[in-house]
Design an enzyme around this catalytic site. Structure first.
Site, PDB file in Angstrom:
ATOM      1  N   HIS A 124      -8.022 -31.456   5.396  1.00  0.00           N
ATOM      2  CA  HIS A 124      -8.005 -31.271   3.946  1.00  0.00           C
ATOM      3  C   HIS A 124      -7.448 -32.538   3.301  1.00  0.00           C
ATOM      4  O   HIS A 124      -7.030 -33.462   3.995  1.00  0.00           O
ATOM      5  CB  HIS A 124      -7.150 -30.058   3.569  1.00  0.00           C
ATOM      6  CG  HIS A 124      -5.719 -30.177   4.002  1.00  0.00           C
ATOM      7  ND1 HIS A 124      -5.317 -29.918   5.302  1.00  0.00           N
ATOM      8  CD2 HIS A 124      -4.592 -30.534   3.333  1.00  0.00           C
ATOM      9  CE1 HIS A 124      -4.010 -30.102   5.399  1.00  0.00           C
ATOM     10  NE2 HIS A 124      -3.550 -30.477   4.218  1.00  0.00           N
ATOM     11  N   LYS A 184      -6.523 -34.395  10.058  1.00  0.00           N
ATOM     12  CA  LYS A 184      -6.254 -33.539   8.903  1.00  0.00           C
ATOM     13  C   LYS A 184      -7.593 -33.095   8.314  1.00  0.00           C
ATOM     14  O   LYS A 184      -8.487 -33.918   8.089  1.00  0.00           O
ATOM     15  CB  LYS A 184      -5.449 -34.336   7.877  1.00  0.00           C
ATOM     16  CG  LYS A 184      -4.943 -33.535   6.698  1.00  0.00           C
ATOM     17  CD  LYS A 184      -4.110 -34.440   5.793  1.00  0.00           C
ATOM     18  CE  LYS A 184      -3.606 -33.692   4.576  1.00  0.00           C
ATOM     19  NZ  LYS A 184      -2.856 -34.577   3.660  1.00  0.00           N
TER      20      LYS A 184
END
Length: 222
Positions: free
Chosen positions: A104, A102
Site C-alpha cells: 500500500h 509494502k
C-alpha cells in the site's frame, strides 16, 4: 596503520562496541574479540561513526553517485553517512530496502531515492556476504551499478566452516565475485597494531596474544 584507522579502533573500544573475551561467531568459531555496530546507539556515537565512514569513502577515491543501506543495520548507517558526506560538501541521495514488500502507499521494497548510477552499499561487516548478495541483486534490478561496499571492520578471516575453509575471506570473495572494491574503515591488522601499542597491562597483552593466535589460525591470504 593510518591515524584514522587507529583512532577508529580506539573509538570502538571506548564505546564498548569492540570487545575482548570469548565470543561465538556466526561461523561457530570462538573469537577473542567481537564487533557489534548496533551498540553505536546514541546520537553522538552514531554521528562520529558516520564521520569515519564518510572520510574513509572520500579518501578511497572511489567514484559514486549514491548510497544504499541493506536492512536492518544498514538503514541508520546509510542515513547517517549521507548526512556526514553532505556536511563535508558531498551531498548525495540514499536509499534502503524493506525486508518485505509494502502493498500500500508507495509500495515496493525500496525507500528513499531511486537507485541509479554508481551505488555504494553501506554495512557494518561482511560475515558471509549474504547481505551484499541481496543488495547487489536489488541494485542491478533497478538498473543501477553496485560500485563498492563500505564497512566498518574487515575481520580478514577465511570464510566457510572449519572442515572446509576457503583460502579467502568473505570480503575477498565479494571483491572477486562482483569485481568491486570493499572499503573498510579498519581491519584485523589495525586491531593487532592497536593492541601492540596498548600493551601497558597484562590483560591487554593476553588479548593481543589471543587475537594474534586467532589470526594465525583463521587469517585469509593477503
Amino acid at each position: 596503520m593510518s591515524a584514522l584507522r587507529e583512532e577508529f579502533i580506539r573509538f570502538a573500544v571506548d564505546c564498548g562496541v569492540l570487545r575482548f573475551g570469548e565470543f561465538v561467531t556466526k561461523a561457530g568459531r570462538t573469537s577473542p574479540y567481537f564487533f557489534n555496530a548496533g551498540l553505536f546507539n546514541d546520537g553522538q556515537s552514531l554521528g562520529k561513526l558516520a564521520d569515519y565512514y564518510a572520510e574513509t569513502l572520500l579518501q578511497s577515491g572511489t567514484g559514486f553517485d549514491m548510497l544504499f543501506g541493506p536492512a536492518y543495520k544498514g538503514i541508520p548507517l546509510v542515513a547517517a553517512v549521507a548526512i556526514s558526506l553532505a556536511r563535508k560538501g558531498r551531498n548525495v541521495p540514499f536509499a534502503y530496502n524493506r525486508k518485505e514488500a509494502k502493498d500500500h502507499g508507495e509500495g515496493g521494497v525500496i525507500v528513499g531515492a531511486p537507485l541509479k548510477g554508481r551505488v555504494v552499499i553501506v554495512d557494518d561487516v561482511i560475515s558471509a556476504g549474504t547481505s551484499v548478495n541481496g543488495s547487489v541483486g536489488i541494485i542491478r534490478k533497478s538498473g543501477a551499478t553496485p560500485g563498492a561496499v563500505l564497512i566498518a571492520l574487515d575481520r580478514m578471516e577465511r570464510s566457510g566452516k572449519d572442515d572446509a575453509l576457503s583460502a579467502f575471506s568473505a570480503v575477498q570473495e565479494v571483491q572477486r565475485t562482483y569485481d568491486m572494491p570493499v572499503i573498510s574503515i579498519s581491519n584485523l591488522d589495525d586491531l593487532l597494531g592497536y593492541l601492540e601499542k596498548a600493551r601497558a597491562s597484562e590483560e591487554m597483552v593476553q588479548y593481543g596474544k589471543a587475537v594474534k593466535a586467532y589470526r594465525d589460525k583463521y587469517g585469509a591470504i593477503n
